[in-house]
Design a protein around this motif. Structure first.
Motif, PDB file in Angstrom:
ATOM      1  N   GLY A 270       1.903  -6.684  -0.951  1.00 39.05           N
ATOM      2  CA  GLY A 270       3.070  -6.105  -0.313  1.00 39.05           C
ATOM      3  C   GLY A 270       4.299  -6.250  -1.188  1.00 39.05           C
ATOM      4  N   THR A 271       5.424  -5.759  -0.708  1.00 40.63           N
ATOM      5  CA  THR A 271       6.683  -5.810  -1.445  1.00 40.63           C
ATOM      6  C   THR A 271       7.711  -6.613  -0.654  1.00 40.63           C
ATOM      7  OG1 THR A 271       6.270  -3.641  -2.433  1.00 40.63           O
ATOM      8  CG2 THR A 271       8.548  -4.455  -2.473  1.00 40.63           C
ATOM      9  N   HIS A 272       8.338  -7.562  -1.337  1.00 38.78           N
ATOM     10  CA  HIS A 272       9.411  -8.346  -0.731  1.00 38.78           C
ATOM     11  C   HIS A 272      10.702  -7.997  -1.452  1.00 38.78           C
ATOM     12  CE1 HIS A 272      10.941 -11.874   1.558  1.00 38.78           C
ATOM     13  NE2 HIS A 272      11.845 -11.867   0.588  1.00 38.78           N
ATOM     14  N   VAL A 273      11.700  -7.573  -0.699  1.00 37.68           N
ATOM     15  CA  VAL A 273      12.994  -7.215  -1.267  1.00 37.68           C
ATOM     16  C   VAL A 273      14.005  -8.307  -0.934  1.00 37.68           C
ATOM     17  CG1 VAL A 273      14.935  -5.605  -1.175  1.00 37.68           C
ATOM     18  CG2 VAL A 273      12.592  -4.734  -1.224  1.00 37.68           C
ATOM     19  N   ILE A 274      14.634  -8.847  -1.955  1.00 33.56           N
ATOM     20  CA  ILE A 274      15.731  -9.802  -1.760  1.00 33.56           C
ATOM     21  C   ILE A 274      17.027  -9.019  -1.837  1.00 33.56           C
ATOM     22  CG2 ILE A 274      16.880 -11.866  -2.628  1.00 33.56           C
ATOM     23  CD1 ILE A 274      14.277 -12.673  -3.954  1.00 33.56           C
TER      24      ILE A 274
END
Length: 422
Positions: free
Chosen positions: A2-6
């Motif tokens: 998955g993708t985690h955006v900070i």
């Protein structure tokens, strides 16, 4: 996967924008949870941004020097599981090309491109670099290399993203260099040049100095002080209590003299809001300690100097100055001063004209101590002399008051027993 955006966090104090100062990762890096990925700067301090997850860096959200809004995307990370971001056709990132992309308009460090979010950090250093390529290094490292006649493009960088460290210069200097990669000698003709972006702390310093000179009606006042007796007292106290309480420099004595003198000159321990046309006179004496670090000038604050002893103030000065030099000072430690003390130590020169640290209205500058022949009671004797070069905001502080204040400080320092007489 998955993708985690900070996203750019809300740092507090109503700040809506921050400046991106430096990346510590690049596209393709594997990072660990709690690893610092970037430094950002508010009006008051540099703040480290850690990653809350482990994973692979997919894209970076800006270039160093860019001002970013709170809540905007800072970095995108590929993680195990679902992450916190669902890609849409408009937001789904594409793999960055394997080959570095070089800027056409002007020489820049090589970067890896990524869609929508720009990859802003250089790839790992390759030695030798191309002639136009600007390697990553701190201003202190660049100055040291310049003084030694070393071209940084020949030096291997072992820091993050190929950043050249002092240790790398040490290794380069200690080993023989081939003629093809030899840096030019100190007398060699040089045709190189370097462009240094004004970002981060340097930008804040430039803005504050320009604003102070534009808005404040500066005037300076210089007086010489005989510090022979003060130096004798300092050395005596260090000999007796240095091992148990710590060594004293001149700064805590200067702070004490300012605290005592300000009791009679409350208009100098003040801040001026020139937009609201309000002067605030402070009972507490919060002394800003001008501190030079590798990245520029910072002013950590010694709070409630009026309540501290020589040794407690000395200890706190050392602590906040060390934090500032290592970019570890908090916003609270870098704000709230009511008057500033600045000293260049042995480099203090004869006279200086320090710039008032707005919204304060006074700054006391210390020049170097020297032994000079002076006339006392008709006799020429050798005394330890030191100048104070101080500046004031003439909109708030009258010239007579400024002179009387400095003369009061002078009297206390020349008769140091008076520092402790209530």
């Amino acid at each position: 996967m998955g993708t985690h955006v900070i996203k750019m966090p809300d740092i507090g104090e109503g700040i809506a924008q921050v400046e991106l100062v430096e990346w510590f990762v690049k596209v393709g890096d594997m990072i660990a949870e709690d690893q610092v990925v970037a430094d950002v700067m508010t009006d008051k301090a540099t703040v480290e941004i850690p990653s809350p997850v482990s994973g692979k860096v997919l894209a970076l959200g800006g270039q160093p020097g860019e001002v970013m809004a709170v809540g905007s995307e800072l970095i995108r990370i590929e993680v195990e599981g679902s992450g916190n971001h669902v890609d849409t056709p408009q937001s789904k990132p594409v793999e960055a090309p394997a080959a570095p992309v070089k800027a056409e308009a002007k020489p820049e460090p090589r970067v890896e491109a990524a869609p929508q979010l720009a990859a802003s950090h250089t790839v790992a250093a390759i030695v030798p670099r191309e002639a136009h390529e600007k390697p990553l290094a701190s201003p202190a490292v660049r100055k040291r290399a310049l003084d030694a006649g070393i071209e940084l493009r020949y030096v291997h960088g072992s820091g993050p993203a190929g950043r050249i460290l002092h240790e790398d210069l040490d290794a380069f200097i200690s080993k023989p260099q081939s003629n093809s990669g030899q840096a030019p000698g100190g007398y060699g003709k040089r045709t190189d040049s370097e462009q240094v972006p004004v970002i981060g702390l340097r930008r804040k310093i430039a803005q504050r100095m320009q604003d102070a000179k534009r808005r404040v009606a500066h005037f300076s006042y210089v007086e010489e002080i005989d510090v022979t007796a003060l130096e004798a007292l300092r050395q005596q106290l260090n000999a007796k209590h240095g091992d148990s309480r710590g060594k004293l420099t001149l700064l805590p004595f200067l702070v004490r003299a300012m605290v005592v003198a300000l009791r009679d000159f409350p208009q100098i321990n003040a801040t001026y809001d020139d937009e609201a046309q309000v002067i605030t006179r402070h009972g507490a004496v919060h002394v800003g300690i001008a501190t030079q670090g590798d990245n520029g000038l910072m002013v950590p604050v010694l709070r409630h100097a009026e309540a501290g002893s020589l040794w407690s103030n000395a200890s706190e000065i050392a602590r906040v100055a060390h934090a500032a030099r290592n970019n570890k000072a908090t916003r609270e430690e870098l704000s709230g001063s009511t008057i500033t003390l600045t000293s260049l130590g042995a480099l203090g020169g004869i006279v200086s004209t320090p710039v008032v640290n707005t919204p304060e209205v006074a700054i006391v500058g210390v020049n170097r101590m020297v032994e000079r022949p002076v006339v006392i009671d008709g006799q020429i004797v050798v005394r330890k002399m030191m100048n104070l070069s101080s500046s004031f905001d003439h909109r708030v502080v009258d010239g007579m008051d400024a002179a009387l204040f400095i003369q009061a400080v002078r009297g206390l320092l020349e008769q140091p027993a008076c520092l402790f007489v209530e």
